[in-house]
Motif scaffolding. Structure first.
Motif, PDB file in Angstrom:
ATOM      1  N   ASP A 344     -37.014  -2.663  22.487  1.00 55.10           N
ATOM      2  CA  ASP A 344     -36.987  -1.800  23.682  1.00 55.10           C
ATOM      3  C   ASP A 344     -37.299  -2.415  24.718  1.00 55.10           C
ATOM      4  N   LEU A 347     -39.807  -0.391  27.242  1.00 57.69           N
ATOM      5  CA  LEU A 347     -40.949  -0.422  26.592  1.00 57.69           C
ATOM      6  C   LEU A 347     -41.790  -1.692  26.798  1.00 57.69           C
ATOM      7  N   LYS A 375     -46.587   0.141  19.600  1.00 59.30           N
ATOM      8  CA  LYS A 375     -46.183   1.397  18.792  1.00 59.30           C
ATOM      9  C   LYS A 375     -47.053   2.528  19.774  1.00 59.30           C
ATOM     10  N   GLU A 378     -45.672   3.028  23.154  1.00 58.56           N
ATOM     11  CA  GLU A 378     -44.313   4.012  22.752  1.00 58.56           C
ATOM     12  C   GLU A 378     -44.705   5.280  22.448  1.00 58.56           C
ATOM     13  N   SER A 382     -43.436   8.231  24.891  1.00 58.20           N
ATOM     14  CA  SER A 382     -42.860   9.533  24.223  1.00 58.20           C
ATOM     15  C   SER A 382     -43.508  10.758  24.591  1.00 58.20           C
TER      16      SER A 382
END
Length: 628
Positions: A344, A347, A375, A378, A382
């Motif tokens: 990504d 990201l 993660k 991320e 989100s």
């Protein structure tokens, strides 16, 4: 007879483009790599077109094999140009080869067939024929336009597939230059003896260059290295592929350094750093993201320790500006742990910047980018998207937790609590989304929406009078709104409610700037609003400050309540006693057992709140449970 008047101007224009392009640094992305292919093919076509045409005109003095070969080369280049423009368009709109493999395989097959068709003229009269009588078009000559129109059609297909997904101008500029090419093919078919096709191609090249290929688009003027757009496009190009080196560093306390020296001096230092990177790491691609942040990228080679050692050594020395001022800069380092696969791009860039911020903390040391860290970042990204969506669409959910009379355990009021769901429908814990909402300013919209929903609930579900009030939380940021009383008064008026039914909860954090707090309280209390102090004992408040606040109720933080029942200390009874002496009503939070409820009532608490009575419930479930 052919018209050659456009040949020399076209050749001059394309030569200038080619020379200038080759002299400038280039971001290693497909679109940039494909551009010189167009230029080289166009140069060859500009040269071969008049040559083959002239030879065909003067056929009587030129050997037939030479005429055939020159025309075969022309047609091969003509077909190749159409294919390269298609590939360039696909790269510009960032279409996935894997997802649309059929389109790319078919286009490659068309190119192969077209090349075979051109080569076959050496033995058969497919596209053209040459004899003692001169040049004539062959019976399959029109496949020249059929194949060319296919490549234009394939380009249009790529554009429309990605029309809504890609950057606004990428799709529209791609549509423009492909339309120019289409007009060129139509003009060539209509006026075959005017050699104008190259002029239309050059116009398309100018359009492509101005929007996608100019070195200025990818270069940062301050540092002299590639900019954030270049890095983003580069990561997009290598999506799913491995990078052997991702190394980033930032100037420590860059903003403070600008205040200490000057913008001009720090910009000069950033330019020196850019020159140093280009000289010290010629095999790596250097990018500047602004605010003192640099990124070094290497796909096939690169040694983290060597890069770090070189940078550390250079930053141990001063950077001398053009005015003689010496600036000592320190750097924070963030790098990937071994080979990294780009999953990504957006990201990864955010992660590098976020981790460099974390490295600013004292004794933070170097930070390694791991899958776990990505993660986590991320997940936060989100949540941020979910918060923005909830604020803009007013999709925040209203939950209510009961507040009961300490002596009778009967429902008296409720606390309105905001809940936001992620895009999978799972509730995001308030401790995660509230700091993000406060940071990006969405807390104002969310808080106002919560107040309105609480008003609507009270209006529609309190006909029996079981609820005396609903507490609505105010963020310290929201509390700073100068027109807060006007906004809330308007909402109350729309619902025909009095201010006494909606109490506003403020936290101790609001008391950091006590003068601002007191001024806002005075304004809103004069308008009839009533305030509750939440989480008392957790942070900044003290008895002296509290005595000056015109709140009607103080809620004791749950940790103080829990600590009392763990160690049976005398702190909690003293707090309750002092609050009652100042004529505040008191609410104890975090009540989880009957024992806790009874003892807090005996201490003198007026109201109780906690899981013993109920966890926060969706508004409709709360209404059903309490018969509202």
């Amino acid at each position: 007879m052919w018209n050659y008047s456009f040949v020399l101007p076209n050749l001059a224009v394309i030569a200038v483009f080619l020379v200038y392009y080759l002299m400038r640094p280039r971001v290693p992305v497909k679109v940039v790599k494909a551009f010189p292919r167009i230029l080289f093919v166009e140069v060859l076509l500009i040269l071969i077109d008049p040559i083959s045409s002239h030879i065909s005109e003067k056929f009587s003095g030129v050997a037939i094999p030479l005429q055939v070969v020159s025309n075969v080369i022309y047609f091969m280049l003509f077909f190749l140009r159409g294919y390269i423009f298609f590939k360039l368009t696909a790269g510009i709109v960032k279409i996935s080869v894997r997802r649309h493999i059929f389109l790319f395989v078919l286009s490659a097959a068309i190119l192969i067939v077209s090349q075979i068709a051109a080569l076959s003229n050496i033995f058969h009269e497919v596209l053209f024929s040459i004899s003692e009588n001169g040049y004539k078009v062959g019976k399959f000559y029109n496949i020249l336009y059929a194949f060319s129109l296919y490549f234009i059609g394939a380009s249009f297909a790529c554009i429309f597939i990605r029309w809504k997904s890609v950057d606004f101008w990428r799709a529209r500029i791609s549509l423009v230059f492909n339309t120019v090419l289409l007009v060129g093919y139509i003009f060539r078919a209509t006026f075959p003896r005017w050699l104008l096709m190259d002029s239309f191609c050059i116009l398309a090249i100018v359009i492509i260059y101005s929007k996608f290929e100019s070195s200025a688009l990818y270069m940062d003027s301050t540092s002299g290295v590639f900019n954030s757009k270049g890095l983003s496009d580069y990561f997009d190009e290598i999506l799913g592929k491995n990078l052997n080196l991702v190394f980033s560093f930032s100037i420590r306390n860059c903003r403070e350094m600008r205040e200490m020296f000057s913008n001009r001096q720090i910009d000069f230092c950033i330019g020196m750093i850019g020159k140093y990177l280009l000289a010290a790491f010629p095999k790596l691609s250097s990018f500047y993201l602004g605010d003192g942040v640099f990124v070094l990228i290497g796909k096939d080679e690169g040694d983290y320790e060597a890069v770090k050692s070189s940078l550390s050594e250079r930053f141990s020395r001063q950077w001398t500006c053009d005015d003689g001022v010496s600036v000592m800069l320190k750097a924070n380092f963030v790098y990937a742990d071994g080979v990294m696969k780009v999953k990504d791009p957006e990201l990864l860039i955010k992660a590098l910047i976020e981790l460099l911020r974390q490295a600013e903390f004292p004794n933070g040391g170097d930070i390694v980018v791991t899958d776990e860290r990505l993660k986590g970042i991320e997940g936060m990204a989100s949540i941020k998207r979910a918060v923005e969506y909830a604020a803009e669409t007013k999709s925040t959910k209203l939950f209510l937790q009961p507040i009961v009379d300490a002596n009778t355990f009967e429902l008296v009021g409720a606390e309105a609590l905001a809940r936001i769901c992620d895009f999978s429908g799972n509730i995001i814990p308030p401790g995660l989304f509230i700091p993000i909402a406060e940071k990006n300013g969405r807390i104002n919209l969310i808080g106002e929406n919560m107040f309105e929903m609480a008003c609507e609930f009270f209006k529609n579900h309190n006909q029996g009078g079981k609820l005396s009030w609903i507490n609505v939380n105010l963020s310290p940021i929201q509390f700073m709104w100068s027109d807060l009383h006007e906004r809330f008064s308007a909402i109350l008026a729309r619902n025909s409610l009095d201010e006494q039914y909606l109490h506003l909860e403020i936290t101790e954090e609001s008391m950091i700037d006590f003068d601002v707090l007191q001024n806002q309280l005075d304004i809103m209390i004069k308008k009839g609003f009533k305030f509750v102090l939440d989480d008392y004992g957790k942070g900044y408040s003290n008895v002296a400050r509290l005595s000056k606040c015109n709140v009607i109720n103080v809620k004791i933080d749950m940790e103080i309540v829990w600590n009392h029942f763990k160690s049976n200390d005398s702190i909690l009874p003293a707090i309750v006693k002092s609050l009652k002496a100042m004529n505040f009503t008191v609410t104890a939070e975090g009540i989880e057992t009957e024992l806790m409820a009874r003892q807090m009532a005996e201490m003198g608490c007026d109201y109780l709140q906690g899981y013993y009575f109920s966890q926060p419930l969706p508004a409709d479930e709360f209404a059903a449970k309490y018969g509202l």
